[in-house]
Design a protein around this motif. Sequence first.
Motif, PDB file in Angstrom:
ATOM      1  N   GLY A   1      -4.404  -2.195   3.367  1.00 15.31           N
ATOM      2  CA  GLY A   1      -4.324  -0.922   4.262  1.00 15.31           C
ATOM      3  C   GLY A   1      -4.883  -1.434   5.642  1.00 15.31           C
ATOM      4  O   GLY A   1      -4.722  -0.726   6.518  1.00 15.31           O
ATOM      5  N   TYR A   2      -5.733  -2.262   5.572  1.00 14.15           N
ATOM      6  CA  TYR A   2      -6.529  -2.552   6.848  1.00 14.15           C
ATOM      7  C   TYR A   2      -5.535  -3.265   7.916  1.00 14.15           C
ATOM      8  O   TYR A   2      -5.518  -3.087   8.933  1.00 14.15           O
TER       9      TYR A   2
ATOM     10  N   HIS B   1      -7.954   4.057   2.149  1.00 11.89           N
ATOM     11  CA  HIS B   1      -6.736   2.979   1.952  1.00 11.89           C
ATOM     12  C   HIS B   1      -6.565   2.915   0.393  1.00 11.89           C
ATOM     13  O   HIS B   1      -7.498   3.113  -0.430  1.00 11.89           O
TER      14      HIS B   1
ATOM     15  N   ALA C   1       0.902  -1.038  -0.014  1.00  9.56           N
ATOM     16  CA  ALA C   1      -0.095   0.039   0.190  1.00  9.56           C
ATOM     17  C   ALA C   1       0.912   1.202  -0.010  1.00  9.56           C
ATOM     18  O   ALA C   1       0.390   2.376   0.292  1.00  9.56           O
TER      19      ALA C   1
ATOM     20  N   PRO D   1      -5.787   5.710   7.327  1.00  6.27           N
ATOM     21  CA  PRO D   1      -5.518   6.598   6.266  1.00  6.27           C
ATOM     22  C   PRO D   1      -5.583   8.129   6.114  1.00  6.27           C
ATOM     23  O   PRO D   1      -6.679   8.496   6.619  1.00  6.27           O
TER      24      PRO D   1
END
Length: 309
Positions: A79-80, A74, A5, A86
């Motif tokens: 991203g989690y 994200h 990411a 974010p």
Amino acid sequence: MSNNANPTVAGGKKIVFTGGSGKAGRHVIPYLLSKGHKVLNLDLVPFPDPSADVYTLKTDLTNSGQVFNALTSHFNMSGYADGPVPGPPDVVIHFAAYARNMLVPDSELFQANVRSTYNVVEAACKLGVKKIIIASSETTYGVCFAQGDADYHSFPLEEDYDVDPEDSYALSKICGEKTARTFARRFKNDIYALRIGNVIEPHEYAKDFPTYLSNPASRKRNAWSYIDARDLGQICDLAIKKSGLGFQVFNATNDTITVKGMTTKKFLAKECPNTKITREMGEYEAPLSNRKIREVLGFKDVHDWKKYV
């Protein structure tokens, strides 16, 4: 698609790119990825190359709430698991738009293009994004979508030209430029508007250029100029790297005129005898001149049409 990411090289930027699934974006985004940037694509349709390392977030840019939310999203599902909640990206590049007249009624084109540009620029500025690049257009010079045959005021077409189009698409792009200038003045950030020439994809040289060269008059509406979609990627990368300019307009075109066997000076004297020339032009300089991006951004023409035709 990778689960990364973040940018892949030191100095790479996190970029939110609108309209990346379109004709230009599908080439610009891979170029940006190759330079180590990380890109989130905001579009209504998926990115056309499923192997590309780019996630598409379906976003209605005419809805300001969706835009604000998308700019704090994200960049992909990983991203989690990785990092913090974010925040805004480093850079926003706004290419999404109805790309010409006659796709929808003029009033719908105008309101959608102007509103989406306003929403993107406003949200980016209020979220603290310091570098924004928006797509303007060659059409602002007033001939591309003129009714009937029209002449340019002068050559070369440069960024200080008195733009005066008569169509809704070009008008929407001028409104976008004015929006960018307004917000750059207020927020003291960099917003660069690219007046993008006729975008040429790699396969279009063999398909279209023989006709262009055999019928030069057909290219008047594009000022006998073009931008290779891959070189447009280079321009975006250079614009990301060049900071501190505030609001700027840049013509985004390749170097050379799209005619064979004649210098620019001789061709324009023959084709546009009543149009004044305001400075000495390069021997084969494109009438929609890219001198500013060469001198200010350091653009180097890689994909000259003569390599492919």
